[in-house]
Scaffold this active site. Structure first.
Site, PDB file in Angstrom:
ATOM      1  N   ARG A 179       0.852  -1.189   0.000  1.00 17.46           N
ATOM      2  CA  ARG A 179       0.000   0.000   0.000  1.00 17.46           C
ATOM      3  C   ARG A 179       0.888   1.240   0.000  1.00 17.46           C
ATOM      4  NH1 ARG A 179      -2.735   3.093   4.842  1.00 17.46           N
ATOM      5  NH2 ARG A 179      -3.713   4.672   3.566  1.00 17.46           N
ATOM      6  N   HIS A 237      -2.610  11.033   0.959  1.00 16.26           N
ATOM      7  CA  HIS A 237      -2.093  10.821   2.312  1.00 16.26           C
ATOM      8  C   HIS A 237      -1.467  12.149   2.776  1.00 16.26           C
ATOM      9  CE1 HIS A 237      -0.637   7.482   5.197  1.00 16.26           C
ATOM     10  NE2 HIS A 237      -0.272   8.616   5.752  1.00 16.26           N
ATOM     11  N   GLU A 269      -7.036   8.737   6.590  1.00 14.12           N
ATOM     12  CA  GLU A 269      -7.312   9.371   7.877  1.00 14.12           C
ATOM     13  C   GLU A 269      -7.852  10.806   7.781  1.00 14.12           C
ATOM     14  OE1 GLU A 269      -3.938   8.873  10.439  1.00 14.12           O
ATOM     15  OE2 GLU A 269      -4.156   6.709  10.499  1.00 14.12           O
ATOM     16  N   ASN A 282      -6.982   2.157   9.995  1.00 16.50           N
ATOM     17  CA  ASN A 282      -5.626   2.213  10.548  1.00 16.50           C
ATOM     18  C   ASN A 282      -5.713   2.091  12.062  1.00 16.50           C
ATOM     19  OD1 ASN A 282      -4.967   2.803   7.923  1.00 16.50           O
ATOM     20  ND2 ASN A 282      -4.427   4.934   8.281  1.00 16.50           N
ATOM     21  N   TYR A 315      -3.580   1.559  15.810  1.00 10.79           N
ATOM     22  CA  TYR A 315      -2.327   1.484  16.573  1.00 10.79           C
ATOM     23  C   TYR A 315      -2.560   1.038  18.018  1.00 10.79           C
ATOM     24  CZ  TYR A 315      -0.110   3.349  12.508  1.00 10.79           C
ATOM     25  OH  TYR A 315       0.354   3.473  11.230  1.00 10.79           O
ATOM     26  N   GLU A 338      -3.295  -0.018   8.210  1.00 12.93           N
ATOM     27  CA  GLU A 338      -2.044   0.296   8.914  1.00 12.93           C
ATOM     28  C   GLU A 338      -2.114  -0.308  10.298  1.00 12.93           C
ATOM     29  OE1 GLU A 338      -1.038   4.496   9.247  1.00 12.93           O
ATOM     30  OE2 GLU A 338      -1.463   4.810   7.128  1.00 12.93           O
TER      31      GLU A 338
HETATM   32  C1  BGC Z   1      -0.498   7.743   9.523  1.00  9.23           C
HETATM   33  C2  BGC Z   1       0.936   7.473   9.141  1.00  9.23           C
HETATM   34  C3  BGC Z   1       1.815   7.637  10.366  1.00  9.23           C
HETATM   35  C4  BGC Z   1       1.366   6.667  11.438  1.00  9.23           C
HETATM   36  C5  BGC Z   1       2.200   6.700  12.712  1.00  9.23           C
HETATM   37  C6  BGC Z   1      -0.919   7.141  10.851  1.00  9.23           C
HETATM   38  O1  BGC Z   1      -1.779   8.009  11.482  1.00  9.23           O
HETATM   39  O2  BGC Z   1      -1.360   7.360   8.485  1.00  9.23           O
HETATM   40  O3  BGC Z   1       1.301   8.340   8.108  1.00  9.23           O
HETATM   41  O4  BGC Z   1       3.169   7.490  10.075  1.00  9.23           O
HETATM   42  O5  BGC Z   1       0.052   6.962  11.809  1.00  9.23           O
HETATM   43  O6  BGC Z   1       2.120   7.917  13.343  1.00  9.23           O
END
Ligand code: BGC
Length: 451
Positions: free
Chosen positions: A74, A118, A163, A300, A302, A356
């Site tokens: 991607r 992006h 995002e 995405n 985290y 992501e």
């Molecule tokens: C973004 C990326 C970024 C990652 C880590 C995401 O919000 O799409 O571009 O590097 O987070 O911060």
């Protein structure tokens, strides 16, 4: 049990974070080219002028993708590399650059997944108001036409926007990312509405000019929350916290503000009631445009909040525990991939891609010349276990993209923060596959059967 034979294992990047070549071959300026020049906006005053020099190293970078065993990649296109002024004249060198990448990926059996946007808006369009100007619907659509005409003969998978939440909150509300604005709630709601319409217009345009049948989605973010205890009350509280907000100020940072209009064709009812007095005029044809059918939902992820129920209302547990890694200090919460994909699938009933997921570490090269990123391996194993459980219980998740293929320009954090499976030495541009890249290779080869 594994992830199913068609599961897509990939990694992701974004143009401004890796390409460099910021002033080469006719590329126009974008908002980060200038934002990074403002002192103290970015850690160490870093910028993406050279970044990972992927503009010149794309071929050897694709060879590394092959070595990792990626099935898909991607990446985003730099709008200003293709259309230096955002609209109008096309830069042939920009088209050639992406054609080379696409051809090389396909030669290596790696499926390209393209993100149109992006965050790197052409500067010329920002000067006209960027997402605040309703004309952006037409601009973005013109760009989508160029993309479809030039790349859709070989590329089947497209994402319109990465995002929207971060574009609006970090760029337009808090001003910590380009273009660095501090807009009011009505101004934000107006810009977000333009963005949604631009997304819809791009979906229509991509399909109109496509040279094959396309699969189109977008890649939002927003918390993937988890229940503190597995009681029905906490589970419902976690679900509710993911799809609601209680203050208009939080609207443009939420998931539902974008997902609901795109998929259901209307803003979420209770939240709309909160925001109505600040909203621009909205017509039925706006909502029809915004809700053009898409094929998949990206997300995405985290980390997520731990949530408990307090009299039926969600309450965020202030410290969910877990390791907080510098410099992001984001907690590691593997179960969020399990709960988040379940909640998402329950609500929208659409195929999902994790577009992501990854972890930044302060990686270093060891005496043996390798990078032993055990924390990242631990992260990947844990998160993928959660994802697998969700899939086995029925969530339709089609693929997973590690963020990121390689260390890169991490926006506000500059180059200090390393998210890659591949280590990049920024002095020499030498690449080293980290231990996590080898572990990911094993996961891909075994289709996650040992997770
Ligand atoms: C973004 C990326 C970024 C990652 C880590 C995401 O919000 O799409 O571009 O590097 O987070 O911060």
């Amino acid at each position: 049990m594994d992830f199913g034979k068609n599961f897509i294992w990939g990694a992701a990047t974004a143009a401004y974070q890796i390409e460099g070549g910021a002033f080469e071959d006719g590329k126009g300026l974008n908002i980060f080219d200038t934002f990074c020049q403002i002192p103290n906006k970015i850690d160490n005053n870093d910028n993406g002028n050279i970044a990972c020099d992927h503009y010149h190293r794309w071929k050897s970078d694709i060879a590394l993708m092959k070595e990792i065993g990626l099935k898909a990649y991607r990446f985003s296109l730099s709008w200003a590399r293709i259309l230096p002024e955002g609209i109008g004249k096309i830069n042939d060198k920009g088209i050639e650059f992406y054609n080379n990448i696409i051809d090389e990926l396909l030669k290596n059996d790696i499926e390209p997944y393209i993100t149109l946007y992006h965050w790197d808006l052409p500067l010329a369009l920002d000067k006209l108001g960027g997402w605040r100007n309703p004309e952006i619907v037409r601009w973005f659509s013109e760009y989508a036409k160029v993309v479809a005409e030039n790349f859709s003969d070989r590329v089947k998978y497209f994402m319109t926007i990465n995002e929207p939440q971060v574009i609006m909150v970090n760029g337009y509300q808090q001003g910590v990312l380009a273009p660095g604005l501090n807009l009011t709630v009505p101004e934000l709601l107006d810009a977000a509405h333009n963005l949604l319409k631009a997304h819809g217009a791009a979906v229509v345009t991509l399909r109109t000019y496509a040279k094959q049948s396309l699969s189109i989605g977008y890649a939002p973010c927003g918390q993937f929350n988890m229940p503190l205890n597995e009681t029905p009350e906490d589970i419902e509280a976690a679900r509710r916290s993911m799809f609601s907000f209680d203050d208009p100020y939080k609207s443009v940072g939420s998931l539902v503000w974008y997902n609901d209009p795109i998929i259901f064709g209307k803003y979420p009812e209770n939240e709309f009631a909160l925001c109505e007095k600040y909203m621009p005029e909205i017509t039925d044809s706006d909502m029809t445009l915004i809700s053009q059918p898409i094929d998949f939902l990206g997300h995405n992820v985290y980390w997520g909040h731990m949530v408990s129920s307090s009299d039926g209302m969600p309450e965020i547990v202030s410290d969910p525990g877990g390791f907080k890694n510098p410099p992001h200090k984001w907690p590691v919460t593997p179960d969020c991939l399990y709960w988040g994909t379940k909640f998402l699938y329950d609500r929208y009933k659409m195929p999902i891609y994790i577009t992501e997921n990854g972890k930044s570490c302060l990686d270093e090269i060891s005496q043996d010349g390798k990078v032993h990123d055990t924390e990242r391996i631990d992260y990947i194993n844990g998160y993928l276990k959660g994802l697998k459980k969700s899939i086995l219980e029925g969530s339709d998740v089609r693929g997973y993209f590690q963020w990121s293929l390689m260390d890169n320009f991490e926006w506000t954090y500059g180059y200090k923060d390393r998210f890659g499976l591949i280590y990049v030495d920024y002095n020499t541009q030498k690449r080293i596959l980290k231990d996590s890249a080898y572990r990911y290779n094993e996961i891909i080869r075994t289709n996650g059967s040992d997770l």
